[in-house]
Design a protein around this motif. Structure first.
Motif, PDB file in Angstrom:
ATOM      1  N   THR A  58       0.627  -1.578  -0.038  1.00 52.83           N
ATOM      2  CA  THR A  58      -0.171  -0.113   0.053  1.00 52.83           C
ATOM      3  C   THR A  58       0.949   0.999   0.157  1.00 52.83           C
ATOM      4  OG1 THR A  58      -1.301  -1.032   1.127  1.00 52.83           O
ATOM      5  CG2 THR A  58      -2.199   1.321   0.866  1.00 52.83           C
ATOM      6  N   TYR A  59       1.950   1.037   0.780  1.00 55.20           N
ATOM      7  CA  TYR A  59       2.738   2.651   0.665  1.00 55.20           C
ATOM      8  C   TYR A  59       3.063   2.755  -0.633  1.00 55.20           C
ATOM      9  CZ  TYR A  59       6.813   4.836   1.105  1.00 55.20           C
ATOM     10  OH  TYR A  59       7.886   6.096   1.306  1.00 55.20           O
ATOM     11  N   GLU A  60       3.557   1.342  -1.128  1.00 52.53           N
ATOM     12  CA  GLU A  60       3.615   2.303  -2.838  1.00 52.53           C
ATOM     13  C   GLU A  60       2.412   2.051  -3.534  1.00 52.53           C
ATOM     14  OE1 GLU A  60       4.946  -0.689  -1.109  1.00 52.53           O
ATOM     15  OE2 GLU A  60       6.755  -0.332  -1.278  1.00 52.53           O
ATOM     16  N   ASN A  61       1.464   2.380  -3.260  1.00 52.31           N
ATOM     17  CA  ASN A  61       0.134   2.267  -3.935  1.00 52.31           C
ATOM     18  C   ASN A  61      -0.187   4.069  -4.654  1.00 52.31           C
ATOM     19  OD1 ASN A  61       0.200   0.045  -5.275  1.00 52.31           O
ATOM     20  ND2 ASN A  61      -1.521  -0.524  -3.514  1.00 52.31           N
ATOM     21  N   ALA A  62       0.320   4.499  -2.594  1.00 49.52           N
ATOM     22  CA  ALA A  62      -0.142   5.863  -2.126  1.00 49.52           C
ATOM     23  C   ALA A  62       0.502   6.833  -3.183  1.00 49.52           C
ATOM     24  CB  ALA A  62       0.561   5.754  -0.504  1.00 49.52           C
ATOM     25  N   VAL A  63       2.886   6.558  -3.075  1.00 52.76           N
ATOM     26  CA  VAL A  63       3.007   7.531  -3.696  1.00 52.76           C
ATOM     27  C   VAL A  63       2.986   7.097  -5.161  1.00 52.76           C
ATOM     28  CG1 VAL A  63       5.917   7.300  -4.120  1.00 52.76           C
ATOM     29  CG2 VAL A  63       4.761   7.066  -1.804  1.00 52.76           C
ATOM     30  N   PHE A  64       2.978   5.590  -5.891  1.00 58.94           N
ATOM     31  CA  PHE A  64       2.555   5.463  -7.407  1.00 58.94           C
ATOM     32  C   PHE A  64       1.012   6.099  -8.091  1.00 58.94           C
ATOM     33  CE2 PHE A  64       5.605   1.596  -6.943  1.00 58.94           C
ATOM     34  CZ  PHE A  64       6.632   1.868  -6.866  1.00 58.94           C
ATOM     35  N   SER A  65       0.533   6.505  -7.025  1.00 61.79           N
ATOM     36  CA  SER A  65      -0.451   6.621  -6.729  1.00 61.79           C
ATOM     37  C   SER A  65      -0.777   8.471  -7.938  1.00 61.79           C
ATOM     38  CB  SER A  65      -1.544   6.515  -6.456  1.00 61.79           C
ATOM     39  OG  SER A  65      -2.375   4.855  -6.279  1.00 61.79           O
ATOM     40  N   ALA A  70      -3.903   6.587   6.439  1.00 63.43           N
ATOM     41  CA  ALA A  70      -2.333   7.552   6.435  1.00 63.43           C
ATOM     42  C   ALA A  70      -1.321   7.348   5.375  1.00 63.43           C
ATOM     43  CB  ALA A  70      -1.690   6.380   7.812  1.00 63.43           C
ATOM     44  N   LEU A  71      -1.438   6.643   4.488  1.00 68.86           N
ATOM     45  CA  LEU A  71      -0.388   5.761   3.786  1.00 68.86           C
ATOM     46  C   LEU A  71      -0.657   7.734   2.425  1.00 68.86           C
ATOM     47  CD1 LEU A  71      -0.088   2.227   3.538  1.00 68.86           C
ATOM     48  CD2 LEU A  71       1.767   4.107   3.595  1.00 68.86           C
ATOM     49  N   PHE A  72      -2.181   7.408   2.143  1.00 71.37           N
ATOM     50  CA  PHE A  72      -1.851   8.333   1.453  1.00 71.37           C
ATOM     51  C   PHE A  72      -1.824  10.104   1.334  1.00 71.37           C
ATOM     52  CE2 PHE A  72      -3.541   4.903  -0.831  1.00 71.37           C
ATOM     53  CZ  PHE A  72      -3.682   6.197  -3.003  1.00 71.37           C
ATOM     54  N   GLY A 121       0.364  -4.442  11.132  1.00 71.86           N
ATOM     55  CA  GLY A 121       0.756  -3.038  10.125  1.00 71.86           C
ATOM     56  C   GLY A 121       0.619  -1.556   9.879  1.00 71.86           C
ATOM     57  N   LEU A 122      -0.096  -1.315  11.012  1.00 74.82           N
ATOM     58  CA  LEU A 122      -0.323   0.071  11.525  1.00 74.82           C
ATOM     59  C   LEU A 122       0.982   0.781  12.480  1.00 74.82           C
ATOM     60  CD1 LEU A 122      -4.009   0.872  12.403  1.00 74.82           C
ATOM     61  CD2 LEU A 122      -3.028   1.940  11.254  1.00 74.82           C
ATOM     62  N   PHE A 123       1.635  -0.150  13.564  1.00 78.03           N
ATOM     63  CA  PHE A 123       2.181   0.093  14.143  1.00 78.03           C
ATOM     64  C   PHE A 123       3.819  -0.005  13.281  1.00 78.03           C
ATOM     65  CE2 PHE A 123       5.609  -1.868  17.224  1.00 78.03           C
ATOM     66  CZ  PHE A 123       5.657  -0.534  18.196  1.00 78.03           C
ATOM     67  N   ALA A 124       3.866  -0.922  12.938  1.00 82.20           N
ATOM     68  CA  ALA A 124       5.379  -1.248  11.671  1.00 82.20           C
ATOM     69  C   ALA A 124       5.959  -0.032  10.996  1.00 82.20           C
ATOM     70  CB  ALA A 124       5.121  -2.062  10.993  1.00 82.20           C
ATOM     71  N   TYR A 125       3.940   0.412  10.074  1.00 85.83           N
ATOM     72  CA  TYR A 125       4.508   1.647   8.745  1.00 85.83           C
ATOM     73  C   TYR A 125       4.495   2.857   9.588  1.00 85.83           C
ATOM     74  CZ  TYR A 125       2.631  -0.230   4.822  1.00 85.83           C
ATOM     75  OH  TYR A 125       3.470  -1.102   3.685  1.00 85.83           O
ATOM     76  N   ARG A 126       4.201   2.721  11.269  1.00 92.03           N
ATOM     77  CA  ARG A 126       3.933   4.107  12.140  1.00 92.03           C
ATOM     78  C   ARG A 126       6.480   4.089  12.884  1.00 92.03           C
ATOM     79  NH1 ARG A 126       5.111   7.702  13.707  1.00 92.03           N
ATOM     80  NH2 ARG A 126       4.179   9.449  15.514  1.00 92.03           N
ATOM     81  N   ILE A 129       4.121   6.528   8.226  1.00 88.49           N
ATOM     82  CA  ILE A 129       2.673   7.393   8.441  1.00 88.49           C
ATOM     83  C   ILE A 129       3.385   7.790   9.207  1.00 88.49           C
ATOM     84  CG2 ILE A 129       1.344   5.875   7.106  1.00 88.49           C
ATOM     85  CD1 ILE A 129       0.507   4.337  10.577  1.00 88.49           C
ATOM     86  N   ASP A 130       2.473   9.171   9.910  1.00 80.91           N
ATOM     87  CA  ASP A 130       2.629  10.355  10.377  1.00 80.91           C
ATOM     88  C   ASP A 130       1.143   9.633  12.083  1.00 80.91           C
ATOM     89  OD1 ASP A 130       4.675  11.632   9.606  1.00 80.91           O
ATOM     90  OD2 ASP A 130       4.186  12.411   8.879  1.00 80.91           O
ATOM     91  N   GLN A 131       0.445   9.063  11.729  1.00 82.94           N
ATOM     92  CA  GLN A 131      -0.774   8.887  12.426  1.00 82.94           C
ATOM     93  C   GLN A 131      -1.310   8.021  12.271  1.00 82.94           C
ATOM     94  OE1 GLN A 131      -3.364  12.013  12.566  1.00 82.94           O
ATOM     95  NE2 GLN A 131      -2.939  12.086  10.474  1.00 82.94           N
ATOM     96  N   PHE A 132      -1.858   6.903  13.724  1.00 81.43           N
ATOM     97  CA  PHE A 132      -2.980   5.653  13.413  1.00 81.43           C
ATOM     98  C   PHE A 132      -3.578   5.791  13.249  1.00 81.43           C
ATOM     99  CE2 PHE A 132       0.382   4.410  17.240  1.00 81.43           C
ATOM    100  CZ  PHE A 132       1.326   3.529  16.128  1.00 81.43           C
ATOM    101  N   PHE A 133      -4.521   6.955  13.236  1.00 81.73           N
ATOM    102  CA  PHE A 133      -5.899   7.278  12.910  1.00 81.73           C
ATOM    103  C   PHE A 133      -5.968   8.371  12.065  1.00 81.73           C
ATOM    104  CE2 PHE A 133      -6.328   3.750  16.123  1.00 81.73           C
ATOM    105  CZ  PHE A 133      -6.599   2.572  14.996  1.00 81.73           C
ATOM    106  N   PRO A 134      -5.925   8.558  10.779  1.00 79.85           N
ATOM    107  CA  PRO A 134      -5.613  10.637  10.113  1.00 79.85           C
ATOM    108  C   PRO A 134      -7.061  10.597  10.314  1.00 79.85           C
ATOM    109  CG  PRO A 134      -5.236   8.685   8.420  1.00 79.85           C
ATOM    110  CD  PRO A 134      -4.900   7.919   9.527  1.00 79.85           C
ATOM    111  N   GLY A 135      -7.658  11.806  10.370  1.00 75.64           N
ATOM    112  CA  GLY A 135      -8.210  12.298   9.933  1.00 75.64           C
ATOM    113  C   GLY A 135      -9.499  12.191   8.868  1.00 75.64           C
TER     114      GLY A 135
END
Length: 100
Positions: free
Chosen positions: A1-8, A34-36, A81-86, A91-97
């Motif tokens: 998903t990280y790559e999906n956000a960057v490539f998109s 959070a990734l996007f 996944g949330l913990f590892a990405y943080r 990602i900058d936050q666990f639960f973005p608005g």
């Protein structure tokens, strides 16, 4: 998903004032959003593929035990996944608005 956000973001080159929907499974939305956000791609979350009716209780007694184990497995995987990405800074936050 990280790559999906960057490539998109690179693919569509979102312009100021444009509105983009982020459509993904509800259980996966916090990490995807959070990734996007981190990729600089402002989106509006549009969760789909809900795994519950919203009326579930705690424990096996109210649900099919197999479904409970599957839902728990998905939840644990997403939390990891949330913990590892943080921890990795993806990602900058666990639960973005919702507005990002």
């Amino acid at each position: 998903t990280y790559e999906n956000a960057v490539f998109s973001r690179k693919l569509v080159e979102p312009k100021p004032g444009e509105t983009w929907l982020l459509v993904t499974s509800a259980f996966h939305m916090p990490r995807a959003k959070a990734l996007f956000d981190k990729a600089g791609f402002a989106t509006i979350p549009w969760p789909v593929d809900y795994r519950t009716s919203g009326k579930e209780g705690v424990g096996f007694y109210r649900d099919n035990p197999v479904d409970s184990v599957q839902a728990t497995t998905i939840a644990v995987r997403e939390w990891i996944g949330l913990f590892a990405y943080r921890l990795s800074g993806k990602i900058d936050q666990f639960f973005p608005g919702p507005g990002g």
